[in-house]
Scaffold this motif. Structure first.
Motif, PDB file in Angstrom:
ATOM      1  N   VAL A 147      -3.520   1.297   6.110  1.00  0.00           N
ATOM      2  CA  VAL A 147      -4.842   1.855   5.834  1.00  0.00           C
ATOM      3  C   VAL A 147      -5.100   1.917   4.336  1.00  0.00           C
ATOM      4  O   VAL A 147      -6.139   1.470   3.838  1.00  0.00           O
ATOM      5  CB  VAL A 147      -4.971   3.256   6.484  1.00  0.00           C
ATOM      6  N   GLN A 148      -4.110   2.439   3.599  1.00  0.00           N
ATOM      7  CA  GLN A 148      -4.292   2.632   2.162  1.00  0.00           C
ATOM      8  C   GLN A 148      -4.506   1.308   1.422  1.00  0.00           C
ATOM      9  O   GLN A 148      -5.374   1.183   0.557  1.00  0.00           O
ATOM     10  CB  GLN A 148      -3.062   3.337   1.611  1.00  0.00           C
ATOM     11  N   GLU A 149      -3.717   0.320   1.798  1.00  0.00           N
ATOM     12  CA  GLU A 149      -3.836  -0.997   1.164  1.00  0.00           C
ATOM     13  C   GLU A 149      -5.201  -1.624   1.481  1.00  0.00           C
ATOM     14  O   GLU A 149      -5.855  -2.207   0.605  1.00  0.00           O
ATOM     15  CB  GLU A 149      -2.691  -1.902   1.661  1.00  0.00           C
ATOM     16  N   GLY A 150      -5.649  -1.468   2.703  1.00  0.00           N
ATOM     17  CA  GLY A 150      -6.959  -1.996   3.103  1.00  0.00           C
ATOM     18  C   GLY A 150      -8.090  -1.315   2.348  1.00  0.00           C
ATOM     19  O   GLY A 150      -9.034  -1.965   1.884  1.00  0.00           O
ATOM     20  N   CYS A 151      -8.008   0.007   2.211  1.00  0.00           N
ATOM     21  CA  CYS A 151      -9.057   0.757   1.503  1.00  0.00           C
ATOM     22  C   CYS A 151      -9.143   0.323   0.050  1.00  0.00           C
ATOM     23  O   CYS A 151     -10.236   0.163  -0.502  1.00  0.00           O
ATOM     24  CB  CYS A 151      -8.772   2.258   1.569  1.00  0.00           C
ATOM     25  N   ALA A 152      -7.984   0.122  -0.578  1.00  0.00           N
ATOM     26  CA  ALA A 152      -7.963  -0.280  -1.990  1.00  0.00           C
ATOM     27  C   ALA A 152      -8.596  -1.660  -2.156  1.00  0.00           C
ATOM     28  O   ALA A 152      -9.369  -1.895  -3.094  1.00  0.00           O
ATOM     29  CB  ALA A 152      -6.524  -0.279  -2.502  1.00  0.00           C
ATOM     30  N   LYS A 153      -8.298  -2.567  -1.261  1.00  0.00           N
ATOM     31  CA  LYS A 153      -8.848  -3.919  -1.380  1.00  0.00           C
ATOM     32  C   LYS A 153     -10.346  -3.941  -1.085  1.00  0.00           C
ATOM     33  O   LYS A 153     -11.108  -4.641  -1.739  1.00  0.00           O
ATOM     34  CB  LYS A 153      -8.095  -4.876  -0.460  1.00  0.00           C
ATOM     35  N   ARG A 154     -10.751  -3.164  -0.087  1.00  0.00           N
ATOM     36  CA  ARG A 154     -12.185  -3.100   0.196  1.00  0.00           C
ATOM     37  C   ARG A 154     -12.940  -2.619  -1.049  1.00  0.00           C
ATOM     38  O   ARG A 154     -13.982  -3.171  -1.409  1.00  0.00           O
ATOM     39  CB  ARG A 154     -12.456  -2.166   1.379  1.00  0.00           C
ATOM     40  N   ALA A 155     -12.389  -1.592  -1.704  1.00  0.00           N
ATOM     41  CA  ALA A 155     -13.045  -1.046  -2.893  1.00  0.00           C
ATOM     42  C   ALA A 155     -13.073  -2.079  -4.019  1.00  0.00           C
ATOM     43  O   ALA A 155     -14.080  -2.255  -4.706  1.00  0.00           O
ATOM     44  CB  ALA A 155     -12.326   0.222  -3.341  1.00  0.00           C
ATOM     45  N   ALA A 156     -11.954  -2.800  -4.187  1.00  0.00           N
ATOM     46  CA  ALA A 156     -11.875  -3.780  -5.279  1.00  0.00           C
ATOM     47  C   ALA A 156     -12.794  -4.976  -5.040  1.00  0.00           C
ATOM     48  O   ALA A 156     -13.161  -5.677  -5.986  1.00  0.00           O
ATOM     49  CB  ALA A 156     -10.426  -4.250  -5.430  1.00  0.00           C
ATOM     50  N   GLY A 214      -1.595  -3.058  -8.754  1.00  0.00           N
ATOM     51  CA  GLY A 214      -2.873  -3.560  -9.221  1.00  0.00           C
ATOM     52  C   GLY A 214      -3.986  -3.364  -8.197  1.00  0.00           C
ATOM     53  O   GLY A 214      -5.108  -3.762  -8.413  1.00  0.00           O
ATOM     54  N   GLU A 215      -3.669  -2.734  -7.070  1.00  0.00           N
ATOM     55  CA  GLU A 215      -4.652  -2.541  -6.001  1.00  0.00           C
ATOM     56  C   GLU A 215      -5.098  -1.093  -5.906  1.00  0.00           C
ATOM     57  O   GLU A 215      -5.624  -0.663  -4.899  1.00  0.00           O
ATOM     58  CB  GLU A 215      -4.067  -2.960  -4.646  1.00  0.00           C
ATOM     59  N   SER A 260      -6.082  -9.096  -4.419  1.00  0.00           N
ATOM     60  CA  SER A 260      -7.530  -9.198  -4.252  1.00  0.00           C
ATOM     61  C   SER A 260      -8.038 -10.563  -4.711  1.00  0.00           C
ATOM     62  O   SER A 260      -8.991 -11.094  -4.145  1.00  0.00           O
ATOM     63  CB  SER A 260      -8.230  -8.091  -5.038  1.00  0.00           C
ATOM     64  N   ASP A 261      -7.402 -11.127  -5.721  1.00  0.00           N
ATOM     65  CA  ASP A 261      -7.817 -12.454  -6.196  1.00  0.00           C
ATOM     66  C   ASP A 261      -7.622 -13.528  -5.135  1.00  0.00           C
ATOM     67  O   ASP A 261      -8.450 -14.432  -4.988  1.00  0.00           O
ATOM     68  CB  ASP A 261      -7.041 -12.838  -7.463  1.00  0.00           C
ATOM     69  N   ALA A 262      -6.508 -13.434  -4.412  1.00  0.00           N
ATOM     70  CA  ALA A 262      -6.258 -14.414  -3.343  1.00  0.00           C
ATOM     71  C   ALA A 262      -7.312 -14.296  -2.248  1.00  0.00           C
ATOM     72  O   ALA A 262      -7.772 -15.305  -1.695  1.00  0.00           O
ATOM     73  CB  ALA A 262      -4.860 -14.196  -2.760  1.00  0.00           C
ATOM     74  N   ILE A 263      -7.724 -13.065  -1.962  1.00  0.00           N
ATOM     75  CA  ILE A 263      -8.767 -12.838  -0.954  1.00  0.00           C
ATOM     76  C   ILE A 263     -10.104 -13.379  -1.455  1.00  0.00           C
ATOM     77  O   ILE A 263     -10.833 -14.061  -0.738  1.00  0.00           O
ATOM     78  CB  ILE A 263      -8.871 -11.331  -0.624  1.00  0.00           C
TER      79      ILE A 263
END
Ligand SMILES: *Cc1c(COP(=O)(O)O)cnc(C)c1O
Length: 234
Positions: free
Chosen positions: A54-63, A231-232, A35-38
């Motif tokens: 999907v799961q990885e995307g959802c976690a990053k959107r939330a973070a 960490g995501e 998420s920091d890189a994003i």
């Protein structure tokens, strides 16, 4: 040393030149990235990020929900993930069969803007690849167009990474013809998503409107993760 910010700005700057002034949308592919890189690219003005899972995307959107980002699902979609995908993503670029269309439409909340959809085409007719056959595009497009909770935006492809540029060019060219043909019936579609780190110049020369770039910005991915990066999980 890998400098995503530097790479991003450099690529971003060259796109209009490659396209002869035509606008090109740059999708930064952030799968396996933190998420920091994003967040770093977001501070440089980047808004569109692509994820395969999907799961990885959802976690990053939330973070990263303090940022106004646009999330694209570019990996293969299973029907049991449609509900979640319709929640966490703004675009789904990997729609290649009818079943996904009704499931995504049912799951998309009325309060949100329609989910943007690209039909993924298996341009090389490879047996092992996702994507629909060229002769199925019209039928899928008609079903997407009939769903008020979905918005048809165009086509996506991941052509075979042929060693010979001429063969890659042929596939990109074929995709552009399919896109223009579809646009005769749906004049509002605006997106032909093709071209990755290795071949985005060629894809742009053949009419791509969106390129999806990961490793040329973030460096080579060490592993292809099938679960959210550590960490995501928030
Ligand atoms: C990983 C991926 C990309 C980015 O690939 P790079 O070669 O790292 O630029 C683009 N599109 C899809 C569908 C991908 O899975």
């Amino acid at each position: 040393m890998i400098e995503p910010g530097h790479n991003f700005l450099k690529i971003k700057e060259t796109l209009p030149h490659l396209a002869g002034g035509r606008n090109i949308d740059l999708l930064t592919v952030s799968k396996t990235q933190s998420s920091d890189a994003i967040r770093c690219l977001a501070t440089l003005g980047q808004r569109h990020f692509g994820e395969n899972y999907v799961q990885e995307g959802c976690a990053k959107r939330a973070a990263l929900n303090d940022l106004d980002l646009t999330w694209h699902l570019i990996g293969p979609l299973q029907s049991n993930k449609c509900r979640e995908a319709a929640k966490c993503f703004d675009w789904v670029q990997s729609v290649d069969r009818l079943k996904l269309i009704s499931l995504l439409a049912q799951a998309r909340e009325d309060a949100r803007p329609p989910l943007n959809i690209l039909v993924q085409v298996n341009v090389g007719n490879e047996a092992t690849k996702s994507g629909c056959a060229a002769d199925q595009i019209e039928n899928l497009a008609a079903h997407i167009n009939a769903q008020p909770r979905l918005r048809l935006r165009g086509l996506m492809a991941i052509p075979t990474p042929w060693a010979e540029p001429e063969r890659r060019r042929e596939d990109f060219h074929r995709m552009h013809t399919l896109f223009e043909k579809l646009r005769c019936g749906y004049p509002d579609i605006d997106t032909l998503s093709m071209g990755m780190s290795d071949d985005y110049e060629l894809a742009i020369a053949e009419g791509a409107t969106m390129v999806r770039i990961g490793s040329a910005i973030f460096g080579t991915r060490a592993v292809r993760s099938s679960t959210p990066a550590s960490g995501e999980s928030t």
